[in-house]
Write an enzyme that holds these catalytic residues in place. Structure first.
Site: not given
Ligand SMILES: Cc1ncc(COP(=O)(O)O)c(C=O)c1O
Length: 424
Positions: A247, A285-287, A328, A353-354, A382
């Site tokens: 997050g 869990e960073p994404g 978002y 087309c939006e 993403y």
């Molecule tokens: C369960 C879970 N963990 C981790 C993440 C990663 O979040 P972020 O990309 O904001 O770090 C998400 C993203 O939706 C998620 O659903």
């Protein structure tokens, strides 16, 4: 404009591109490769990701986390950039993999990830996906609801490690579409239900309750909601594992202030020391914060139009390769890649087309012309994930650059791909 103020402008813009990006004769280079060469070879739109930047970020997360809490694992949220080469890279850097669904799991395993270090998520998991996970030996399945428990009790015959996803009832300061910790969220179990799930799992013959999971949302620019989430789940009991989710936000524009990885981890660990058992294993869990800033998208300008109240620069991509804006309202920045710098204000729009197909509401671009390349930084997370075929658009390639070398890790879609599943 004096040379120095022009150079200062270029330096500021470069801050948003992956470390190691540079400007030579006004042209952007990423990973040592000229923007124009990338466009010539791979066409546009193209997603470019800098391998050194990805690896450096993964190592920084890994080392900073284990320094602060040795019994820990960084688990990459693979939904942020789900391609096999990226899974392999994260695996090589020693990260675990978070997957949501069978497709991500398949790619993680294909990339050689150790199933024991895979964490499986989903608020609506099918029997098929759970069976895939069990058969593959996935180490952790995160229970989101009571139906998950019913299904797993039916499907698991030996032993399966699970975590319970708790809704900490925290409204994270982010867009409503990316908040997941509030009481009304579709994800996880409110505290009272989580307590019932915990009691039930403690009596399960096959499901081994390892601990708790919490994830409050995405693109969060303040550390306090993360620490409040830890405080919220701590009273649920002592467990061997706490997965604190992802997050942390990415820096999309020059003016945004984002906590550093170190600031984020300092805050998490200070609260963990206060509230969680000292021998617990911690996962994060960073994404987005791991991959966004390593990527950028290259577009070609197709038209420049001076409207009644503003001027538009329209490019050959848009919401087909970047839904972050329309979903978002994410703010991005951009520059003409062969004339890096600032100029007049334009609205950068896509080709779909939006009217909502707008990449940037207002961006100062330096003399944009038809045929120019536009570089939009911080598209690593993403964007490719949610790329789509709106208006028959072909999904872009993903090109990895490193020290002057290029490698295609996803080729551009073709018209044949587009109709491959279309049965006339
Ligand atoms: C369960 C879970 N963990 C981790 C993440 C990663 O979040 P972020 O990309 O904001 O770090 C998400 C993203 O939706 C998620 O659903």
């Amino acid at each position: 404009m004096t040379t120095t103020s022009h150079q200062r402008e270029q330096a500021r813009l470069l801050e948003l591109f992956p470390p190691g990006s540079s400007v030579e004769h006004d042209e952007l280079l990423i990973g040592g490769v000229r923007a124009r060469d990338l466009a010539d070879e791979f066409g546009t739109p193209a997603m470019i990701v800098d391998e050194n930047a990805l690896r450096a970020r993964a190592r920084r997360y890994r080392d900073d986390f284990s320094e602060r809490w040795p019994n820990s694992l960084v688990v990459w949220a693979s939904k942020s950039l789900p391609r096999t080469a990226i899974y392999r890279l994260m695996n090589e850097e020693g990260l675990g993999i978070d997957v949501a669904g069978g497709g991500e799991m398949m790619m993680a395993l294909r990339a050689g990830a150790d199933p024991q270090r895979v964490v499986m998520h989903g608020n609506a998991k099918s029997d098929h996906e759970l069976t895939m996970a069990i058969d593959a030996g996935v180490g952790t399945i995160v229970i989101d609801n009571f139906d998950d428990i019913d299904r797993l009790e039916r499907l698991v015959h030996d032993e399966q490690g699970v975590l319970v996803r708790v809704l900490p009832e925290i409204a994270a300061p982010t867009h409503a579409a990316t908040a997941t910790g509030h009481i009304d969220s579709k994800f996880g179990l409110p505290v009272a239900d989580a307590q019932r799930a915990i009691a039930r799992l403690r009596n399960s013959d096959t499901l081994r309750l390892d601990g708790l999971h919490v994830h409050i949302g995405s693109q969060i620019l303040d550390t306090r909601p993360f620490t409040r989430a830890i405080e919220a789940i701590a009273p649920l009991g002592e467990f061997a594992v706490y997965d604190l989710g992802g997050g942390l936000g990415a820096r999309y524009t020059f003016d945004s202030r984002v906590p550093t990885i170190e600031e984020y981890l300092d805050a998490l660990i200070a609260t963990a020391r206060e509230c969680l058992p000292s021998n617990a294993r911690l996962l994060i869990e960073p994404g987005r914060s791991l991959v966004a800033e390593a990527g950028m998208t290259l577009y070609r300008v197709l038209t420049v139009k001076h409207g009644a109240h503003r001027s538009f620069v329209a490019v050959d991509g848009g919401m087909g390769d970047n839904l972050e804006v329309s979903l978002y309202g994410q703010a991005f920045d951009a520059t003409v890649a062969t004339r890096v710098g600032r100029g007049e204000n334009f609205t950068l729009v896509g080709r779909h087309c939006e009217s909502g197909d707008q990449l940037i509401e207002t961006v100062a671009l330096r003399e944009p012309r038809v045929g120019d390349l536009i570089a939009v930084p911080v598209t690593g997370a993403y964007c490719l994930t949610m790329s789509n075929n709106y208006n028959g658009a072909l999904r872009p390639p993903l090109v990895m650059v490193r020290d002057g070398h290029v490698r295609v890790v996803q080729r551009r879609e073709t018209y044949d791909d587009l109709i491959a599943r279309d049965l006339p």
